[in-house]
Every structure is written in C-alpha cells, then in structure tokens.
Write an enzyme that holds these catalytic residues in place. Structure first.
Site, PDB file in Angstrom:
ATOM      1  N   ASN A 256      -2.620  -6.130   3.908  1.00 57.02           N
ATOM      2  CA  ASN A 256      -3.995  -5.877   3.488  1.00 57.02           C
ATOM      3  C   ASN A 256      -4.451  -4.549   4.118  1.00 57.02           C
ATOM      4  O   ASN A 256      -4.461  -4.413   5.343  1.00 57.02           O
ATOM      5  CB  ASN A 256      -4.877  -7.047   3.959  1.00 57.02           C
ATOM      6  CG  ASN A 256      -6.313  -6.875   3.539  1.00 57.02           C
ATOM      7  OD1 ASN A 256      -6.889  -5.802   3.681  1.00 57.02           O
ATOM      8  ND2 ASN A 256      -6.916  -7.933   3.041  1.00 57.02           N
TER       9      ASN A 256
ATOM     10  N   HIS B 242      -8.834  -2.431   6.086  1.00 60.73           N
ATOM     11  CA  HIS B 242      -9.402  -1.863   7.314  1.00 60.73           C
ATOM     12  C   HIS B 242      -9.132  -0.374   7.454  1.00 60.73           C
ATOM     13  O   HIS B 242      -9.812   0.314   8.205  1.00 60.73           O
ATOM     14  CB  HIS B 242      -8.929  -2.639   8.534  1.00 60.73           C
ATOM     15  CG  HIS B 242      -9.559  -3.995   8.587  1.00 60.73           C
ATOM     16  ND1 HIS B 242     -10.916  -4.174   8.686  1.00 60.73           N
ATOM     17  CD2 HIS B 242      -9.030  -5.232   8.465  1.00 60.73           C
ATOM     18  CE1 HIS B 242     -11.190  -5.467   8.653  1.00 60.73           C
ATOM     19  NE2 HIS B 242     -10.059  -6.125   8.507  1.00 60.73           N
TER      20      HIS B 242
ATOM     21  N   HIS C 249      -9.311  -6.034  -1.031  1.00 64.93           N
ATOM     22  CA  HIS C 249     -10.481  -6.821  -1.443  1.00 64.93           C
ATOM     23  C   HIS C 249     -11.547  -5.849  -1.933  1.00 64.93           C
ATOM     24  O   HIS C 249     -12.105  -5.088  -1.152  1.00 64.93           O
ATOM     25  CB  HIS C 249     -10.970  -7.610  -0.215  1.00 64.93           C
ATOM     26  CG  HIS C 249     -12.102  -8.545  -0.501  1.00 64.93           C
ATOM     27  ND1 HIS C 249     -12.570  -9.441   0.418  1.00 64.93           N
ATOM     28  CD2 HIS C 249     -12.866  -8.728  -1.609  1.00 64.93           C
ATOM     29  CE1 HIS C 249     -13.577 -10.138  -0.097  1.00 64.93           C
ATOM     30  NE2 HIS C 249     -13.781  -9.712  -1.324  1.00 64.93           N
TER      31      HIS C 249
ATOM     32  N   ARG D  69     -14.924  -5.627  -2.637  1.00 67.29           N
ATOM     33  CA  ARG D  69     -16.151  -6.417  -2.421  1.00 67.29           C
ATOM     34  C   ARG D  69     -17.277  -5.885  -3.281  1.00 67.29           C
ATOM     35  O   ARG D  69     -17.316  -4.690  -3.612  1.00 67.29           O
ATOM     36  CB  ARG D  69     -16.559  -6.349  -0.947  1.00 67.29           C
ATOM     37  CG  ARG D  69     -15.556  -6.983  -0.005  1.00 67.29           C
ATOM     38  CD  ARG D  69     -16.094  -6.956   1.413  1.00 67.29           C
ATOM     39  NE  ARG D  69     -17.170  -7.897   1.575  1.00 67.29           N
ATOM     40  CZ  ARG D  69     -17.064  -9.075   2.205  1.00 67.29           C
ATOM     41  NH1 ARG D  69     -15.936  -9.446   2.751  1.00 67.29           N
ATOM     42  NH2 ARG D  69     -18.098  -9.868   2.289  1.00 67.29           N
TER      43      ARG D  69
ATOM     44  N   ARG E  65     -17.955  -2.231   0.735  1.00 64.20           N
ATOM     45  CA  ARG E  65     -18.071  -1.778   2.125  1.00 64.20           C
ATOM     46  C   ARG E  65     -16.806  -1.097   2.633  1.00 64.20           C
ATOM     47  O   ARG E  65     -16.832  -0.385   3.616  1.00 64.20           O
ATOM     48  CB  ARG E  65     -18.462  -2.922   3.040  1.00 64.20           C
ATOM     49  CG  ARG E  65     -17.368  -3.948   3.232  1.00 64.20           C
ATOM     50  CD  ARG E  65     -17.690  -4.888   4.354  1.00 64.20           C
ATOM     51  NE  ARG E  65     -18.776  -5.783   4.032  1.00 64.20           N
ATOM     52  CZ  ARG E  65     -18.954  -6.973   4.641  1.00 64.20           C
ATOM     53  NH1 ARG E  65     -18.131  -7.353   5.587  1.00 64.20           N
ATOM     54  NH2 ARG E  65     -19.938  -7.766   4.305  1.00 64.20           N
TER      55      ARG E  65
ATOM     56  N   GLU F 115      -7.970  -9.218  -4.006  1.00 58.33           N
ATOM     57  CA  GLU F 115      -8.902 -10.259  -3.551  1.00 58.33           C
ATOM     58  C   GLU F 115     -10.264  -9.944  -4.115  1.00 58.33           C
ATOM     59  O   GLU F 115     -10.702  -8.785  -4.091  1.00 58.33           O
ATOM     60  CB  GLU F 115      -9.029 -10.221  -2.024  1.00 58.33           C
ATOM     61  CG  GLU F 115      -7.908 -10.856  -1.291  1.00 58.33           C
ATOM     62  CD  GLU F 115      -8.143 -10.746   0.211  1.00 58.33           C
ATOM     63  OE1 GLU F 115      -9.283 -10.512   0.654  1.00 58.33           O
ATOM     64  OE2 GLU F 115      -7.167 -10.859   0.941  1.00 58.33           O
TER      65      GLU F 115
ATOM     66  N   THR G  39     -14.146 -12.430   5.310  1.00 53.68           N
ATOM     67  CA  THR G  39     -14.213 -13.689   4.572  1.00 53.68           C
ATOM     68  C   THR G  39     -14.132 -14.837   5.575  1.00 53.68           C
ATOM     69  O   THR G  39     -13.140 -14.969   6.288  1.00 53.68           O
ATOM     70  CB  THR G  39     -13.025 -13.774   3.582  1.00 53.68           C
ATOM     71  OG1 THR G  39     -12.944 -12.536   2.902  1.00 53.68           O
ATOM     72  CG2 THR G  39     -13.228 -14.897   2.599  1.00 53.68           C
TER      73      THR G  39
ATOM     74  N   GLU H 235      -4.023 -19.866  -1.540  1.00 54.43           N
ATOM     75  CA  GLU H 235      -3.786 -19.176  -0.272  1.00 54.43           C
ATOM     76  C   GLU H 235      -4.452 -20.022   0.797  1.00 54.43           C
ATOM     77  O   GLU H 235      -5.672 -20.232   0.779  1.00 54.43           O
ATOM     78  CB  GLU H 235      -4.373 -17.760  -0.270  1.00 54.43           C
ATOM     79  CG  GLU H 235      -4.118 -17.079   1.080  1.00 54.43           C
ATOM     80  CD  GLU H 235      -4.614 -15.645   1.167  1.00 54.43           C
ATOM     81  OE1 GLU H 235      -4.642 -14.952   0.124  1.00 54.43           O
ATOM     82  OE2 GLU H 235      -4.969 -15.226   2.286  1.00 54.43           O
TER      83      GLU H 235
ATOM     84  N   HIS I 158      -5.186 -14.917   6.976  1.00 55.88           N
ATOM     85  CA  HIS I 158      -6.413 -14.748   7.761  1.00 55.88           C
ATOM     86  C   HIS I 158      -6.135 -14.982   9.242  1.00 55.88           C
ATOM     87  O   HIS I 158      -5.743 -16.074   9.635  1.00 55.88           O
ATOM     88  CB  HIS I 158      -7.559 -15.664   7.305  1.00 55.88           C
ATOM     89  CG  HIS I 158      -8.889 -14.986   7.499  1.00 55.88           C
ATOM     90  ND1 HIS I 158      -9.508 -14.910   8.716  1.00 55.88           N
ATOM     91  CD2 HIS I 158      -9.667 -14.293   6.641  1.00 55.88           C
ATOM     92  CE1 HIS I 158     -10.634 -14.224   8.603  1.00 55.88           C
ATOM     93  NE2 HIS I 158     -10.744 -13.825   7.346  1.00 55.88           N
TER      94      HIS I 158
HETATM   95  N1  PXP Z   1      -6.487 -13.397   3.083  1.00 56.13           N
HETATM   96  C1  PXP Z   1      -7.781 -13.332   2.685  1.00 56.13           C
HETATM   97  C2  PXP Z   1      -8.195 -14.137   1.497  1.00 56.13           C
HETATM   98  C3  PXP Z   1      -8.706 -12.502   3.347  1.00 56.13           C
HETATM   99  O1  PXP Z   1      -9.981 -12.448   2.925  1.00 56.13           O
HETATM  100  C4  PXP Z   1      -8.256 -11.721   4.434  1.00 56.13           C
HETATM  101  C5  PXP Z   1      -9.210 -10.809   5.131  1.00 56.13           C
HETATM  102  O2  PXP Z   1      -9.563  -9.768   4.285  1.00 56.13           O
HETATM  103  C6  PXP Z   1      -6.907 -11.805   4.802  1.00 56.13           C
HETATM  104  C7  PXP Z   1      -6.044 -12.674   4.124  1.00 56.13           C
HETATM  105  C8  PXP Z   1      -6.344 -10.987   5.914  1.00 56.13           C
HETATM  106  O3  PXP Z   1      -6.917 -11.390   7.127  1.00 56.13           O
HETATM  107  P1  PXP Z   1      -6.655 -10.538   8.417  1.00 56.13           P
HETATM  108  O4  PXP Z   1      -7.281  -9.199   8.202  1.00 56.13           O
HETATM  109  O5  PXP Z   1      -7.331 -11.338   9.500  1.00 56.13           O
HETATM  110  O6  PXP Z   1      -5.179 -10.426   8.601  1.00 56.13           O
END
Ligand code: PXP
Length: 249
Positions: free
Chosen positions: A6, A9, A42, A44, A48, A69, A100, A150, A190
């Site tokens: 992901n 960030h 994601h 959003r 953001r 996402e 999330t 998921e 997550h």
């Molecule tokens: N899966 C989903 C559905 C999420 O919303 C997120 C956070 O954006 C993640 C996985 C990844 O989480 P993390 O950034 O804590 O690894």
C-alpha cells in the site's frame, strides 16, 4: 502468500507540502522491482493522500495488479469502473479517522455493498470486502456474492499481550477457514509489520496481505527497495503455501 504494498503513505508525505514529491507512482514501481505482487491504494473521498491522477497513472504503468481500496460511494464507484482495477476492496470511510478504523458494517450497508458488487461484476472486476473477523459478516459476504474478504488484522496488530494476540489470531485463523469453505478468496491487512507477520504468513488460506505503514516507515531509514525486500523475504520464509519451497529458519 503474495505481498501487496500500500503506497498511500508516500502520497501522505507529498501532500504535507502539496507538491509533486515523493511520487507514489514511482514508489509503486520500486516496490514492484523489489518483489511486490500487487499495488494497493485507497482513493478517499477527501483525497487526503492518493488522488485521481495517481490511480490513473498506476493503472497505466504498474506491471503487477492494482487493488483499489474505496468506499462504495457513487463518485468513487464511477471512477473505479472507468479505471478498471484488478480488484476493488470496499472499505468504510469516515472523514475524521486517521486511517480505516474498522471493517465494513455489512449488516447495515448490505444493500449498498451488494449493489456495488453487482456493478463491478458487470465489468468483470472482482470485489473484496474489508471485514472484522466475525462469522456472520463472512456468511453475509458470501450471500451477496463477494469474491474475496480482507480480514481486518488491526485488533491482532494492536494486541498488548501474547495471550491477547493469540486470541485474535485464533479468530483470524477461524475466519480464514470459514471463508475458504464458502469459496471466498482470503486477503488480510491492517497494522501488519515485520514483527507480527509470522503467524499471519503461516495461515495457508490467506492469499495476499496488504501492508503499507510499516513498510513506508522502514523505507525512511533503509530505502523503499530494501524495506519491500525485507518483508517479501519474511513472507517467503514463513508462508506455508504448497507452491513455495520453505527455506530453513
Ligand atoms: N487494508 C486496508 C483495507 C486498509 O485500509 C489499510 C490501511 O490503508 C491497509 C490494509 C494497510 O494497513 P497498514 O498501513 O497499517 O499496513
């Protein structure tokens, strides 16, 4: 087990200055070179971090798979149907949240989610539902024709003690088995990081993990390529899937 990275960030850092760097699209390419098997982002409603340009460019340029996402809102569904990700992961979204915070409320929002699934299926886009590990939610996901779930691993990741972590792991293992028995694909994510990934990687029903924050955090110190490789190696070592040769510990 496959590694989905992901890259949201990276965009968060870009947005801190509202400029053009660091570019999450470049991050996705580096992640792929380092062993990522899917890119997750994601889009959003409040944009953001990831924006429309990012997802369009990701779709055009990544070589693995794009897991988008998103909340099941009209605006984002329209964009997704146009972009055609390989997988859509439906998540809940609240403006005030830092990230999330929980899985979908599939009981309350069953109709909206079901309609969104039908719209994606018309264009052959597979749909995953981000769900807390609760039996009833998984059965409902199956009833409304989701392709994947998921499993929200946040409570496991936030556990303060080993017994607490073990209790959450038990739920995750059980849900993964239940979902597979219903022929749902199983992803998880997550809060997963280098320290807590091992027992999750050892759950054979889980096909893919989605990891963002831990990898981007490590990348600040080691570089992104190394950070992705380190996680890919852990998954390779711990994964019990039949298609892997498991190296000695
Ligand atoms: N899966 C989903 C559905 C999420 O919303 C997120 C956070 O954006 C993640 C996985 C990844 O989480 P993390 O950034 O804590 O690894």
């Amino acid at each position: 087990m496959r590694l989905g990275i992901n890259i949201d960030h990276v965009a968060t850092v870009r947005e801190a200055r509202g400029g053009i760097e660091p570019d999450p699209v470049t991050a996705a390419h580096i992640a792929e070179l380092a062993g990522a098997e899917a890119i997750v982002s994601h889009l959003r409603e409040d944009r953001r971090h990831i924006n429309d340009r990012d997802v369009r460019l990701l779709r055009e340029t990544i070589k693995t798979r794009l897991d988008l996402e998103m909340a099941a809102t009209e605006e984002i569904i329209t964009i997704a149907l146009d972009i055609m990700p390989d997988l859509v992961t439906l998540v809940p979204e609240r403006r005030q949240e830092l990230t999330t915070e929980s899985g979908l409320d599939i009981i309350r929002d069953r109709k909206t989610i079901h309609t969104a699934i039908q719209r994606f299926h018309k264009k052959d886009i597979a749909v995953s539902l981000f769900l807390d590990p609760v039996d009833e939610y998984i059965r409902l996901a199956h009833e409304i024709d989701a392709d994947y779930i998921e499993i929200h691993t946040g409570e496991y990741a936030n556990a303060r003690t080993y017994p607490e972590a073990e209790e959450h792991l038990g739920k995750i293992r059980h849900i993964a088995e239940l979902a597979r028995s219903l022929e749902l694909g199983v992803n998880a994510g997550h809060g997963l990081n280098y320290a807590n990934i091992k027992p999750v990687a050892q759950i054979p029903e889980i096909e893919e993990v989605s990891i963002g924050h831990a990898i981007v955090s490590r990348a600040i110190f080691t570089g992104l390529e190394r950070a992705v490789r380190d996680m890919a190696e852990l998954l390779y070592r711990y994964s019990l899937r039949d298609d892997k040769i498991i190296p000695e510990d």
